[in-house]
Design a protein around this motif. Structure first.
Motif, PDB file in Angstrom:
ATOM      1  N   GLY A 117       0.965  -1.148  -0.109  1.00 44.64           N
ATOM      2  CA  GLY A 117       0.092  -0.039  -0.045  1.00 44.64           C
ATOM      3  C   GLY A 117       0.704   1.370   0.013  1.00 44.64           C
ATOM      4  N   ILE A 118       0.380   2.360  -0.338  1.00 46.20           N
ATOM      5  CA  ILE A 118       0.892   3.603  -0.716  1.00 46.20           C
ATOM      6  C   ILE A 118       0.310   4.682   0.176  1.00 46.20           C
ATOM      7  CG2 ILE A 118       1.598   5.293  -2.277  1.00 46.20           C
ATOM      8  CD1 ILE A 118       0.969   2.869  -4.598  1.00 46.20           C
ATOM      9  N   VAL A 119       1.191   5.027   1.185  1.00 49.51           N
ATOM     10  CA  VAL A 119       0.608   5.985   2.331  1.00 49.51           C
ATOM     11  C   VAL A 119       1.150   7.642   1.745  1.00 49.51           C
ATOM     12  CG1 VAL A 119       0.798   6.528   4.940  1.00 49.51           C
ATOM     13  CG2 VAL A 119       1.330   4.162   4.112  1.00 49.51           C
ATOM     14  N   PHE A 120       0.006   8.231   2.076  1.00 49.60           N
ATOM     15  CA  PHE A 120       0.200   9.777   1.935  1.00 49.60           C
ATOM     16  C   PHE A 120      -0.421  10.391   3.221  1.00 49.60           C
ATOM     17  CE2 PHE A 120      -1.457   7.856  -2.304  1.00 49.60           C
ATOM     18  CZ  PHE A 120      -0.434   8.208  -2.794  1.00 49.60           C
ATOM     19  N   LYS A 121       0.459  11.654   3.384  1.00 42.65           N
ATOM     20  CA  LYS A 121       0.038  12.481   4.469  1.00 42.65           C
ATOM     21  C   LYS A 121       0.741  13.729   3.920  1.00 42.65           C
ATOM     22  CE  LYS A 121       1.185  12.681   9.223  1.00 42.65           C
ATOM     23  NZ  LYS A 121       1.819  12.171  10.724  1.00 42.65           N
ATOM     24  N   ASP A 122      -0.085  14.736   4.639  1.00 41.06           N
ATOM     25  CA  ASP A 122       0.731  16.224   4.681  1.00 41.06           C
ATOM     26  C   ASP A 122       0.632  16.781   3.636  1.00 41.06           C
ATOM     27  OD1 ASP A 122       0.671  16.121   7.491  1.00 41.06           O
ATOM     28  OD2 ASP A 122       2.749  15.801   7.461  1.00 41.06           O
ATOM     29  N   LEU A 123      -0.603  16.572   2.535  1.00 39.98           N
ATOM     30  CA  LEU A 123      -0.472  16.947   1.250  1.00 39.98           C
ATOM     31  C   LEU A 123      -1.876  17.590   0.883  1.00 39.98           C
ATOM     32  CD1 LEU A 123       1.022  13.740  -0.613  1.00 39.98           C
ATOM     33  CD2 LEU A 123       2.186  16.213  -0.479  1.00 39.98           C
ATOM     34  N   GLU A 124      -1.715  18.924   0.372  1.00 39.00           N
ATOM     35  CA  GLU A 124      -2.918  19.710  -0.014  1.00 39.00           C
ATOM     36  C   GLU A 124      -3.801  18.937  -0.986  1.00 39.00           C
ATOM     37  OE1 GLU A 124      -4.921  23.277   1.019  1.00 39.00           O
ATOM     38  OE2 GLU A 124      -2.828  22.537   1.895  1.00 39.00           O
ATOM     39  N   MET A 125      -3.491  18.181  -1.688  1.00 40.54           N
ATOM     40  CA  MET A 125      -4.310  17.609  -2.751  1.00 40.54           C
ATOM     41  C   MET A 125      -5.011  16.514  -1.927  1.00 40.54           C
ATOM     42  SD  MET A 125      -3.917  18.737  -5.855  1.00 40.54           S
ATOM     43  CE  MET A 125      -3.911  17.505  -7.290  1.00 40.54           C
ATOM     44  N   LEU A 126      -4.913  16.383  -0.833  1.00 41.97           N
ATOM     45  CA  LEU A 126      -5.674  15.190  -0.071  1.00 41.97           C
ATOM     46  C   LEU A 126      -7.126  15.617   0.278  1.00 41.97           C
ATOM     47  CD1 LEU A 126      -3.112  13.429   2.437  1.00 41.97           C
ATOM     48  CD2 LEU A 126      -4.236  12.523   0.377  1.00 41.97           C
ATOM     49  N   LYS A 127      -7.088  17.239   0.186  1.00 40.69           N
ATOM     50  CA  LYS A 127      -8.289  17.730   0.569  1.00 40.69           C
ATOM     51  C   LYS A 127      -9.427  17.489  -0.515  1.00 40.69           C
ATOM     52  CE  LYS A 127      -7.872  21.909   1.811  1.00 40.69           C
ATOM     53  NZ  LYS A 127      -7.471  23.351   2.012  1.00 40.69           N
ATOM     54  N   ILE A 128      -8.862  17.078  -1.864  1.00 41.11           N
ATOM     55  CA  ILE A 128     -10.011  16.897  -3.013  1.00 41.11           C
ATOM     56  C   ILE A 128     -10.421  15.489  -2.706  1.00 41.11           C
ATOM     57  CG2 ILE A 128     -10.197  16.615  -5.359  1.00 41.11           C
ATOM     58  CD1 ILE A 128      -9.449  19.285  -4.590  1.00 41.11           C
ATOM     59  N   LEU A 129      -9.909  14.548  -1.804  1.00 39.22           N
ATOM     60  CA  LEU A 129     -10.527  13.217  -1.304  1.00 39.22           C
ATOM     61  C   LEU A 129     -11.344  13.421  -0.285  1.00 39.22           C
ATOM     62  CD1 LEU A 129      -7.212  11.044  -2.587  1.00 39.22           C
ATOM     63  CD2 LEU A 129      -9.209  11.737  -3.957  1.00 39.22           C
ATOM     64  N   GLY A 130     -11.409  14.530   0.240  1.00 39.07           N
ATOM     65  CA  GLY A 130     -12.127  14.568   1.573  1.00 39.07           C
ATOM     66  C   GLY A 130     -11.392  14.516   2.595  1.00 39.07           C
ATOM     67  N   HIS A 131     -10.105  14.651   2.708  1.00 45.99           N
ATOM     68  CA  HIS A 131      -9.161  14.457   3.940  1.00 45.99           C
ATOM     69  C   HIS A 131      -8.361  15.865   4.177  1.00 45.99           C
ATOM     70  CE1 HIS A 131     -10.267  10.344   3.739  1.00 45.99           C
ATOM     71  NE2 HIS A 131      -9.967  10.296   2.458  1.00 45.99           N
ATOM     72  N   ASP A 135      -1.880  15.874   9.209  1.00 49.09           N
ATOM     73  CA  ASP A 135      -2.183  15.012  10.457  1.00 49.09           C
ATOM     74  C   ASP A 135      -2.941  13.724  10.276  1.00 49.09           C
ATOM     75  OD1 ASP A 135      -0.332  17.005  11.999  1.00 49.09           O
ATOM     76  OD2 ASP A 135      -2.075  18.073  12.530  1.00 49.09           O
ATOM     77  N   GLU A 136      -3.200  13.423   8.772  1.00 53.29           N
ATOM     78  CA  GLU A 136      -3.892  12.226   8.925  1.00 53.29           C
ATOM     79  C   GLU A 136      -3.268  11.432   7.572  1.00 53.29           C
ATOM     80  OE1 GLU A 136      -8.134  10.917   6.881  1.00 53.29           O
ATOM     81  OE2 GLU A 136      -8.314  12.673   8.251  1.00 53.29           O
ATOM     82  N   GLU A 137      -3.060  10.148   7.811  1.00 55.64           N
ATOM     83  CA  GLU A 137      -2.521   9.335   6.779  1.00 55.64           C
ATOM     84  C   GLU A 137      -3.487   8.544   6.314  1.00 55.64           C
ATOM     85  OE1 GLU A 137       1.811   8.057   8.755  1.00 55.64           O
ATOM     86  OE2 GLU A 137       0.349   6.607   8.679  1.00 55.64           O
ATOM     87  N   ILE A 138      -3.496   8.491   4.696  1.00 58.27           N
ATOM     88  CA  ILE A 138      -4.379   7.504   4.189  1.00 58.27           C
ATOM     89  C   ILE A 138      -3.402   6.906   3.283  1.00 58.27           C
ATOM     90  CG2 ILE A 138      -4.771   9.552   2.391  1.00 58.27           C
ATOM     91  CD1 ILE A 138      -7.806   8.404   2.321  1.00 58.27           C
ATOM     92  N   THR A 139      -3.900   5.337   3.154  1.00 56.33           N
ATOM     93  CA  THR A 139      -3.268   4.602   2.395  1.00 56.33           C
ATOM     94  C   THR A 139      -4.086   4.076   1.169  1.00 56.33           C
ATOM     95  OG1 THR A 139      -2.207   3.677   4.413  1.00 56.33           O
ATOM     96  CG2 THR A 139      -2.447   2.195   2.379  1.00 56.33           C
ATOM     97  N   LEU A 140      -3.401   4.303   0.091  1.00 54.61           N
ATOM     98  CA  LEU A 140      -3.931   3.842  -1.251  1.00 54.61           C
ATOM     99  C   LEU A 140      -3.475   2.427  -1.465  1.00 54.61           C
ATOM    100  CD1 LEU A 140      -5.240   4.114  -4.064  1.00 54.61           C
ATOM    101  CD2 LEU A 140      -2.966   4.837  -5.145  1.00 54.61           C
ATOM    102  N   PRO A 141      -4.713   1.354  -1.191  1.00 54.15           N
ATOM    103  CA  PRO A 141      -4.392  -0.134  -1.273  1.00 54.15           C
ATOM    104  C   PRO A 141      -3.830  -0.526  -2.516  1.00 54.15           C
ATOM    105  CG  PRO A 141      -6.435   0.495  -0.380  1.00 54.15           C
ATOM    106  CD  PRO A 141      -6.122   1.649  -1.083  1.00 54.15           C
ATOM    107  N   VAL A 142      -2.835  -1.519  -2.568  1.00 54.99           N
ATOM    108  CA  VAL A 142      -2.257  -2.271  -3.841  1.00 54.99           C
ATOM    109  C   VAL A 142      -2.786  -3.863  -3.647  1.00 54.99           C
ATOM    110  CG1 VAL A 142      -0.373  -2.866  -4.939  1.00 54.99           C
ATOM    111  CG2 VAL A 142      -0.316  -0.455  -3.873  1.00 54.99           C
ATOM    112  N   ILE A 143      -3.387  -4.345  -4.543  1.00 55.58           N
ATOM    113  CA  ILE A 143      -3.823  -5.420  -4.579  1.00 55.58           C
ATOM    114  C   ILE A 143      -2.836  -6.514  -5.846  1.00 55.58           C
ATOM    115  CG2 ILE A 143      -5.886  -5.271  -3.537  1.00 55.58           C
ATOM    116  CD1 ILE A 143      -7.290  -5.644  -6.155  1.00 55.58           C
TER     117      ILE A 143
END
Length: 202
Positions: A117-131, A135-143
């Motif tokens: 999985g690919i972890v994202f944090k502290d990026l302005e673009m995360l606001k477009i995804l509703g985050h 101070d919040e990590e969000i993981t893009l799953p990899v399968i």
């Protein structure tokens, strides 16, 4: 709904999907005949309009879509893409009404590099995804990939994070979704931007 009304709905969906596909193709995300898009037409039972298999996604017309059922099987003329079953599964799992599948270099490269999985944090673009941007990590799953869409759907169901409207299929590409084609596009473009930043080694 009459047969004429159903045909008109399918054609309207075809207009939208052709325009969206041309946009993604212009970015180089749907090279050749790769990638596919879908939009939900009905949920009881599930019916999807899916871009037809084997066509240049930069040259689609409103008639280049296939009506598919909840398993991704064709309900009319044309050949749905092999991934139509996964589009249907995503629509069922997430409630999304539009699904995008593109083949980007960043998604494939990072799927190999970060299979957990690919972890994202502290990026302005995360606001477009509703985050929040901080101070919040969000993981893009990899399968891992499979040619069996039921297997791939099971893997997606097990790995998906409801906060992230996307998943990377290792060695294959990116799937993203949303409540309509425009929102699914925004999710696709933002997640791809995040992937490109990660690939650049931020």
């Amino acid at each position: 709904m009459t047969e004429t009304e159903a045909a008109a709905d399918l054609r309207r969906a075809g207009d939208v999907l052709a325009a969206e596909a041309a946009r993604y193709a212009s970015f180089g995300w749907m090279r050749g005949t790769t990638g596919n898009l879908s939009v939900v037409l009905d949920r009881d039972p599930l019916r999807l309009a899916v871009t037809a298999s084997g066509l240049d996604k930069g040259e689609l017309t409103a008639s280049d879509v296939v009506l598919a059922d909840g398993d991704g099987a064709a309900l009319g003329p044309g050949t749905p893409p092999a991934e139509a079953g996964l589009h249907a599964r995503i629509a069922q799992l997430t409630g999304a009404d539009a699904v995008v599948h593109v083949h980007t270099v960043a998604s494939v490269a990072l799927g190999y590099r970060q299979p957990g999985g690919i972890v994202f944090k502290d990026l302005e673009m995360l606001k477009i995804l509703g985050h929040p941007a901080e101070d919040e990590e969000i993981t893009l799953p990899v399968i891992s990939n499979s040619q069996d869409m039921r297997v791939l759907g099971d893997r997606l169901e097990a790995a998906r994070d409801p906060r992230m409207p996307a998943v990377v299929v290792a060695g294959h590409g990116l799937y993203a979704w949303g409540p309509d084609p425009r929102k699914a596009r925004h999710h696709t473009e933002v997640v791809e931007w995040l992937l490109e930043l990660e690939l650049a080694g931020r």
